[in-house]
Design a protein around this motif. Sequence first.
Motif, mmCIF file in Angstrom:
data_model
loop_
_atom_site.group_PDB
_atom_site.id
_atom_site.type_symbol
_atom_site.label_atom_id
_atom_site.label_comp_id
_atom_site.label_asym_id
_atom_site.label_seq_id
_atom_site.Cartn_x
_atom_site.Cartn_y
_atom_site.Cartn_z
ATOM 1 N N GLY A 14 -9.209 2.238 1.472
ATOM 2 C CA GLY A 14 -7.942 2.186 0.756
ATOM 3 C C GLY A 14 -6.793 2.677 1.608
ATOM 4 O O GLY A 14 -5.699 2.097 1.614
ATOM 5 N N MET A 15 -7.029 3.713 2.345
ATOM 6 C CA MET A 15 -6.001 4.237 3.242
ATOM 7 C C MET A 15 -5.590 3.166 4.247
ATOM 8 O O MET A 15 -4.393 2.889 4.433
ATOM 9 C CB MET A 15 -6.564 5.455 3.980
ATOM 10 N N ALA B 45 -3.645 0.283 2.357
ATOM 11 C CA ALA B 45 -2.284 0.586 1.918
ATOM 12 C C ALA B 45 -1.365 0.773 3.119
ATOM 13 O O ALA B 45 -0.242 0.253 3.153
ATOM 14 C CB ALA B 45 -2.287 1.830 1.045
ATOM 15 N N ALA B 46 -1.843 1.499 4.091
ATOM 16 C CA ALA B 46 -1.008 1.710 5.264
ATOM 17 C C ALA B 46 -0.731 0.377 5.952
ATOM 18 O O ALA B 46 0.399 0.106 6.374
ATOM 19 C CB ALA B 46 -1.694 2.681 6.225
ATOM 20 N N ASP C 33 -0.672 -2.580 4.596
ATOM 21 C CA ASP C 33 0.240 -3.376 3.771
ATOM 22 C C ASP C 33 1.688 -2.939 3.979
ATOM 23 O O ASP C 33 2.583 -3.764 4.182
ATOM 24 C CB ASP C 33 -0.155 -3.189 2.309
ATOM 25 N N TRP C 34 1.869 -1.656 3.944
ATOM 26 C CA TRP C 34 3.208 -1.122 4.158
ATOM 27 C C TRP C 34 3.711 -1.470 5.553
ATOM 28 O O TRP C 34 4.843 -1.901 5.739
ATOM 29 C CB TRP C 34 3.182 0.390 3.949
ATOM 30 N N GLY D 155 4.881 -4.982 6.013
ATOM 31 C CA GLY D 155 6.178 -5.264 5.420
ATOM 32 C C GLY D 155 7.334 -4.706 6.219
ATOM 33 O O GLY D 155 8.378 -5.343 6.363
ATOM 34 N N LEU E 271 0.228 3.137 14.805
ATOM 35 C CA LEU E 271 -0.298 3.250 13.449
ATOM 36 C C LEU E 271 -1.760 3.693 13.484
ATOM 37 O O LEU E 271 -2.169 4.598 12.740
ATOM 38 C CB LEU E 271 -0.157 1.914 12.726
ATOM 39 N N SER F 159 -1.997 7.323 14.297
ATOM 40 C CA SER F 159 -1.569 8.190 13.207
ATOM 41 C C SER F 159 -2.645 8.290 12.127
ATOM 42 O O SER F 159 -2.920 9.380 11.607
ATOM 43 C CB SER F 159 -0.275 7.654 12.591
ATOM 44 N N LEU F 160 -3.231 7.168 11.805
ATOM 45 C CA LEU F 160 -4.253 7.188 10.761
ATOM 46 C C LEU F 160 -5.483 7.963 11.205
ATOM 47 O O LEU F 160 -6.060 8.751 10.441
ATOM 48 C CB LEU F 160 -4.633 5.752 10.377
#
Lengths: 214, 214
Positions: free
Chosen positions: A170-171, A174-175, A177-178, A181, A190, A193-194
């Motif tokens: 999920g993380m 969502a990340a 998807d954001w 965009g 990214l 960071s994750l």
Amino acid sequence: MDTTQRTDQQRSADRRRRELLEAADRVVLRDGPQASMNAIAAEAGITKPILYRHFGDKGGLYAALAMRHTDALLDSLRAALDAPADRRERVEATLDTYLAAIEARPQVYRFLMHPAEGSGPGDSGFDVGKHSAPLLRRMGEELAQVIEERLDLGPGGQQLARVWGHGIVGMMHAAGDWWLGERPCSRAELVRSLADLLWGRLAAAGDRVGGPGF
Amino acid sequence: MDTTQRTDQQRSADRRRRELLEAADRVVLRDGPQASMNAIAAEAGITKPILYRHFGDKGGLYAALAMRHTDALLDSLRAALDAPADRRERVEATLDTYLAAIEARPQVYRFLMHPAEGSGPGDSGFDVGKHSAPLLRRMGEELAQVIEERLDLGPGGQQLARVWGHGIVGMMHAAGDWWLGERPCSRAELVRSLADLLWGRLAAAGDRVGGPGF
DNA sequence: CGTGCATGTTACTTGCGGTAACAGCAGTCT
DNA sequence: AGACTGCTGTTACCGCAAGTAACATGCACG
């Protein structure tokens, strides 16, 4: 014997089915998840009822379509997850694989995440109860299994692994998807960071001092 | 002057709007996100065109409806996030607040996550590009802000905070969704497991030894 | 009293999911 | 050969939901 005969027919049917799926794929790639059955049929050079004979209803077609992409993506993820490397490197490779996939084909990705829950008259076949995209569930379970196989988590480890599997997926989702965009940074940043987040940097970070009177 | 007059009318219109939203709320709570405009109008004791005069189109109604719930949930989350306590406790309280909310009203929650992407003829008003539920985005941004305010993350901290905000929200959401469907454990256990994940227990866990020849 | 204006209605159009019912066209059985 | 089966394909339709046009009504203001 009609066995050979039947096999021939089945082969032909399977080929047709594949062609139809590829046509549907093109349309979804172009029009997004709300592609109509008419449009898909037209792209395939035929008319609606044939689609319905092959896939039952729209849900069936979408499920079949989703299965293909889901399988493909899961294969890539498994490869990244199974690479002979440091744990951190493997995690980063997995994140990067996923993000590269959704970056390369956003329409397909969006389609996978929104399986068009039953909107027609009769029940369209999709259970509203488990509305979330099957891809997420499958990825979550898959990751949970890997975690549970590889890590020694003590008692209750299996459940912990499942929670983590779904949570991490999920993380990532969502990340991603954001990020898709807004594109606020590069993919590599990214990923880093994750991974940092998973490595507990949130818990380890120091408090800020500037808060006046708070 | 017609100002007082107008104010009266506006007041009345706002009240009506609120009543309509509450009716819509009841229907969505009962029928799920695929509630039809007709059904909502009937529940409100009126007919469709009035709904369209008030909210433009279905997307507008849904957006208004979502805004209410989103605001309410975000208020709860902010409260949990702002409690005067240990960081770990605050994180757990936030997770628990969210999970309690989705547990209490799954239909509302499902509605918020699937804003019925444009299915009608004209564009229904929802941008397909940013399809993901606005609630997730708002929660992500909110959390990012809190993280960035409270934690000292060094250079690039703002971006890091945003990635983490959206990532954590996604983790919470996906795990919650899965948990709602399968109920594999108590809410408290789920909260603990997720917090453990954020606290880096994945990275810290030991390798399993049983792998034969791998 | 007529003029605005918001509220409400019925009746319609459009478009989509889904389904008959019918038309060819293989190969198979007797 | 001719009836039967089973697949592919069609046109034409049903039902339903979103969204709209046009008409009706109650109420304040000049």
